[in-house]
Write a protein that holds these residues in place. Structure first.
Motif, PDB file in Angstrom:
ATOM      1  N   TRP A 158      -3.502  -3.828  -2.779  1.00 14.29           N
ATOM      2  CA  TRP A 158      -3.781  -3.655  -1.354  1.00 14.29           C
ATOM      3  C   TRP A 158      -4.272  -4.934  -0.690  1.00 14.29           C
ATOM      4  O   TRP A 158      -4.207  -5.072   0.518  1.00 14.29           O
ATOM      5  N   ASN A 176      -4.552  -8.393   3.709  1.00 12.83           N
ATOM      6  CA  ASN A 176      -4.726  -6.991   3.328  1.00 12.83           C
ATOM      7  C   ASN A 176      -4.006  -6.094   4.318  1.00 12.83           C
ATOM      8  O   ASN A 176      -3.621  -6.538   5.413  1.00 12.83           O
ATOM      9  N   THR A 180       0.853  -1.196   0.000  1.00 10.33           N
ATOM     10  CA  THR A 180       0.000   0.000   0.000  1.00 10.33           C
ATOM     11  C   THR A 180       0.887   1.243   0.000  1.00 10.33           C
ATOM     12  O   THR A 180       2.090   1.167   0.208  1.00 10.33           O
ATOM     13  N   THR A 236      -4.762   2.211   3.517  1.00  5.06           N
ATOM     14  CA  THR A 236      -4.011   2.016   2.282  1.00  5.06           C
ATOM     15  C   THR A 236      -3.122   3.207   1.913  1.00  5.06           C
ATOM     16  O   THR A 236      -2.304   3.120   1.010  1.00  5.06           O
TER      17      THR A 236
END
Length: 212
Positions: free
Chosen positions: A87, A181, A78, A185
């Motif tokens: 991401w 994840n 990210t 981000t």
């Protein structure tokens, strides 16, 4: 940027890394436990952004109680200049195992190992979910990578519930969904393959029992 310099050196090292050694079996894991005389992978299919064709491998150790899944192109990042597709990554594996008749198995625990660069205020989350074709329910395992941290990681998780493969045959199809994840981000962060092995590794402990 330091972040992209780190990523570039990581990928270079991964490409030059030697092949990993044979699986190490946990001491005493199989002591006093009845296991099939043979267990082998007879089918494997991959689907997802974290496992392009040819980038994942599955092995079973000599005790039949440790399943190792390795990914060579599983990279989440990210920050400025990255895309939404970077991401979050996932891989759905459909694994067909063959073993002696009269047995069934369940996943006991998982451990995830790789490299992470997570700044303060950011967090990475990896979740592994398992289920068996023909059986209701699933087992889920989650690990958190909370910033600030930079370097290799090896984290373990226990299941929320235990699900067993069906009885009545010599094969069973196990579905595995691995996803990671990073949030938020906007932060420059990374979860990727280990620098030495060149792999992101998922180890799954298996428990066997005789069908009643």
């Amino acid at each position: 940027m330091k972040f992209f310099a780190t990523l570039a050196s990581l990928i270079t090292l991964a490409a030059a890394a030697p092949a990993p050694s044979a699986l190490a079996s946990p001491q005493g894991l199989n002591a006093g436990v009845v296991t099939p005389s043979k267990v082998r992978v007879v089918g494997l299919s991959l689907l997802g952004s974290g496992c392009p064709a040819g980038s994942a491998d599955v092995q079973i150790d000599a005790t039949k109680t440790l399943l190792e899944v390795t990914f060579s192109e599983y990279i989440i990042q990210t920050g400025p200049g990255t895309k939404a597709s970077e991401w979050r990554k996932n891989c759905k594996l459909t694994l067909n195992l063959e073993f002696d008749e009269g047995f069934q198995f369940a996943t006991l625990a998982t451990s995830f190992a790789g490299f992470a660069q997570i700044p303060k205020g950011a967090r990475g989350l990896c979740t592994n979910t398992f289920d068996f074709t023909g059986v209701a329910g699933s087992s889920s395992y989650s690990i958190s990578l909370v910033g600030q941290r930079e370097g290799p990681f090896a984290l373990s998780a226990d299941p929320d519930i235990t699900s067993w493969s069906p009885c009545g045959g010599t094969t069973s199809i196990m579905n595995m969904n691995t996803q990671c994840n990073i949030s938020p981000t906007q932060s420059q962060a990374l979860i990727a393959v280990d620098r030495i092995s060149g792999k992101l590794t998922l180890n799954v402990s298996l428990e066997w029992r005789k069908c009643k």
